[in-house]
Write a protein that holds these residues in place. Structure first.
Motif, PDB file in Angstrom:
ATOM      1  N   ILE A 497       0.818  -1.243   0.185  1.00 10.38           N
ATOM      2  CA  ILE A 497      -0.008   0.001   0.066  1.00 10.38           C
ATOM      3  C   ILE A 497       0.901   1.292  -0.151  1.00 10.38           C
ATOM      4  O   ILE A 497       2.084   1.059   0.430  1.00 10.38           O
ATOM      5  CB  ILE A 497      -0.939  -0.114   1.173  1.00 10.38           C
ATOM      6  N   ILE A 498       0.422   2.304  -0.995  1.00  8.07           N
ATOM      7  CA  ILE A 498       1.110   3.640  -0.565  1.00  8.07           C
ATOM      8  C   ILE A 498      -0.011   4.406  -0.158  1.00  8.07           C
ATOM      9  O   ILE A 498      -1.185   4.532  -0.553  1.00  8.07           O
ATOM     10  CB  ILE A 498       1.719   3.869  -1.908  1.00  8.07           C
ATOM     11  N   VAL A 499       0.407   5.357   0.653  1.00  2.08           N
ATOM     12  CA  VAL A 499      -0.417   6.395   1.226  1.00  2.08           C
ATOM     13  C   VAL A 499      -0.124   7.833   0.691  1.00  2.08           C
ATOM     14  O   VAL A 499       0.856   8.183   0.757  1.00  2.08           O
ATOM     15  CB  VAL A 499      -0.520   6.620   2.729  1.00  2.08           C
ATOM     16  N   MET A 500      -1.095   8.487   0.246  1.00  2.12           N
ATOM     17  CA  MET A 500      -0.892   9.732  -0.662  1.00  2.12           C
ATOM     18  C   MET A 500      -1.638  10.828   0.149  1.00  2.12           C
ATOM     19  O   MET A 500      -2.717  10.726   0.686  1.00  2.12           O
ATOM     20  CB  MET A 500      -1.334   9.709  -2.154  1.00  2.12           C
ATOM     21  N   LYS A 501      -0.839  12.008   0.414  1.00  2.00           N
ATOM     22  CA  LYS A 501      -1.559  13.261   0.641  1.00  2.00           C
ATOM     23  C   LYS A 501      -0.834  14.416  -0.049  1.00  2.00           C
ATOM     24  O   LYS A 501       0.429  14.474  -0.153  1.00  2.00           O
ATOM     25  CB  LYS A 501      -1.270  13.446   2.235  1.00  2.00           C
ATOM     26  N   ASN A 502      -1.866  15.227  -0.458  1.00  2.00           N
ATOM     27  CA  ASN A 502      -1.164  16.497  -1.185  1.00  2.00           C
ATOM     28  C   ASN A 502      -0.135  16.178  -2.259  1.00  2.00           C
ATOM     29  O   ASN A 502       0.692  16.891  -2.607  1.00  2.00           O
ATOM     30  CB  ASN A 502      -0.610  17.603  -0.298  1.00  2.00           C
ATOM     31  N   GLY A 503      -0.554  14.973  -2.886  1.00  2.37           N
ATOM     32  CA  GLY A 503       0.184  14.772  -4.026  1.00  2.37           C
ATOM     33  C   GLY A 503       1.490  13.724  -4.051  1.00  2.37           C
ATOM     34  O   GLY A 503       2.206  13.495  -4.742  1.00  2.37           O
ATOM     35  N   GLN A 504       1.885  13.700  -2.659  1.00  3.27           N
ATOM     36  CA  GLN A 504       2.919  13.116  -2.207  1.00  3.27           C
ATOM     37  C   GLN A 504       2.700  11.403  -1.611  1.00  3.27           C
ATOM     38  O   GLN A 504       1.673  11.402  -1.303  1.00  3.27           O
ATOM     39  CB  GLN A 504       3.765  13.835  -1.341  1.00  3.27           C
TER      40      GLN A 504
END
Length: 536
Positions: A497-504
């Motif tokens: 899993i990758i967790v994204m926030k504000n494009g990052q």
């Protein structure tokens, strides 16, 4: 004190050249002041039709009520005139609809739409209504609401639109609030805040709440009483926790055990990479107001994202709305131009290819969308929809070969090939999603991007689609990029899993690591919201 009494309610829909379709039969329930009753069941169970009958919002005269009575504060509402119902709608009974984007008028500002019930029922002047609208937006937690009064629905996020809907429903302080799947399309953190908001407002106004949902976790947190519906009938009812902990009916037991579960097949020890990105960047310029000299604001939708996806692996991508996860997916497919970085698929640098050179590669990279009804052409039969890719990419095939391939794919996803001449509207939501999967598989892709493919489906249907996707992945060695705000589904589908926030990317790792030992406060908030439903 009984506020609402529904007795032996029946709903029939007239069908040309056919006998009437009975959607609801013999439904009865009571709702007391300040109490919460949850109507639960799968799509087509009759729960929304029953709720819409209370306010006379069904498509009459196609719809009719062969039996029943609906008493609200002792007044009969069933089969009443529009004049009588108009005095009740909005003033005495408010309603939050499932999809605020379609429930809100796209041609009117949010100020006008919230002010409308105030002007109609409370006879307020425009200036008085304006003051009330401002207070309502603050009440429902729309922090920037005062600055967005002239905005139209399409200019707001999903959570903001839902708050506007709640403000409209509460404008006249109704005694009963009907909430029809109020959080289905929202991110988990927004879901939690909306549900907490509804609960606090219910206590403040001493409202009764009729909650319609297929999410049993939410129902357990929100309601004291529950009624389980199937095929238009209530098959089990009682205190919520009693029914959920000790269900008597096999269907209720089936609903409770339909939570997403299991895991994908394990990967080989040294898997081969099929897709990778390096420092991928996508920016958008926010349009500046007319005649303004201010510099446009640059929005970094994808900000230096690097990732790898292995053959046969599922990489889950999670994050709130606006985090960049869908933009990332479309960029990896070269459906969205990137301003920096590198994309490599099956050893080929996609940024070096021209549009014509990309075309043969596209058959190996397919996408399945969130809303199967919106993504399927309503004017084509499902056979034509599934065959479309072959017609474009395999011009050497004969009509008979195409027909055989279509039948094989439909059968593989659990759709009877004999139905290939039917149209999308003739199928349920789960069946339409299976058709969308067949359309993607017809070209034998190596990569599938799944953008919220189960969020519009009931839990039991979700479980079926998840099992189907996992079996297809094993059978065809498919690689999945799985985008979802439903962390329970992501956990059941993903290897990593990758967790994204504000494009990052703010965190990444195995499913066990992310769920059992999250590192960032943002990831912890997402997981808490997903599994606790309501923050403590």
């Amino acid at each position: 004190m009984t506020l609402l009494k529904v007795n032996n309610l029946g709903v029939a829909f007239h069908q040309n050249n056919q006998s009437d379709h009975i959607a609801v039969k013999g439904v009865s329930f009571d709702l007391d002041q300040g109490q919460t009753l949850a109507l639960v069941g799968e799509s087509g169970s009759g729960k929304s039709v029953s709720a819409l009958s209370i306010l006379g919002l069904l498509p009459y005269p196609q719809a009719s009520h062969p039996t029943g009575s609906i008493l609200f504060q002792g007044q009969e509402l069933l089969n009443q005139s529009e004049d009588i119902l108009q005095k009740v709608r909005g003033r005495e009974i408010g309603m939050i609809f499932q999809e605020p984007m379609t429930a809100l008028n796209p041609l009117h500002t949010i100020e006008k739409q919230i002010a409308e019930p105030l002007e109609i029922h409370k006879k307020l002047t425009r200036s008085q209504a304006y003051s009330e609208v401002v207070d309502l937006l603050k009440l429902v937690g729309f922090e920037d609401g005062v600055d967005r009064l002239k905005a139209f629905p399409h200019q707001l996020s999903g959570g903001q639109r839902q708050r506007v809907m709640i403000a409209m429903a509460l404008a006249c302080e109704p005694k009963l609030l009907i909430a029809d799947e109020p959080t289905t399309a929202l991110d988990v953190t927004i879901q939690a805040s909306i549900l907490e908001l509804i609960q606090s407002l219910q206590k403040r106004f001493k409202m009764a709440l009729l909650l319609i949902s297929h999410d049993l976790g939410m129902v357990a947190k929100m309601s004291e009483q529950i009624a389980v519906m199937r095929y238009g009938e209530i098959i089990e009812a009682g205190k919520t926790l009693d029914v959920l902990k000790n269900p008597q009916h096999p269907y209720t037991q089936h609903l409770i055990t339909s939570e997403p579960s299991g895991a994908p097949a394990p990967l080989p020890l040294h898997p081969e990479i099929i897709l990778s990105s390096k420092d991928l960047c996508v920016t958008f310029e926010k349009p500046k107001p007319l005649f303004s000299r201010k510099q446009e604001k640059v929005i970094k939708a994808v900000d230096h994202v690097s990732l790898n996806l292995n053959i046969g692996e599922t990489l889950g991508i999670v994050g709130e709305s606006g985090s960049g996860k869908s933009t990332l997916a479309y960029t990896l497919l070269k459906l969205q131009a990137n301003q920096g970085g590198k994309i490599v698929f099956d050893g080929i640098d996609l940024n070096t290819l021209k549009s014509r050179e990309l075309r043969p590669i596209r058959r190996s990279m397919q996408i399945i969308f969130q809303d199967p009804f919106g993504s399927l052409n309503p004017r084509l039969s499902i056979g034509q929809i599934v065959a479309e890719g072959l017609v474009v990419h395999n011009k050497e095939l004969t009509p008979k070969q195409i027909e055989e391939a279509v039948s094989h794919r439909l059968e593989e996803v659990g759709i009877d090939p004999r139905f290939k001449n039917r149209y999308p509207h003739e199928f349920s939501g789960g069946q339409r999603q299976r058709i969308a999967i067949a359309r993607a598989l017809i070209l034998q892709p190596r990569l599938l991007i799944l953008d919220e493919p189960t969020s519009a489906l009931d839990r039991s249907i979700q479980a079926e689609v998840i099992d189907l996707l996992r079996s297809l992945q094993t059978k065809h060695h498919l690689s999945y990029l799985f985008i979802s705000h439903d962390l329970k589904v992501v956990r059941a589908m993903s290897h990593r899993i990758i967790v994204m926030k504000n494009g990052q990317i703010v965190e990444e790792g195995s499913v066990d690591k992310i769920f059992n030992n999250p590192e960032t406060p943002y990831t912890k908030t997402l997981i808490k919201a997903a599994f606790d439903i309501l923050p403590s």
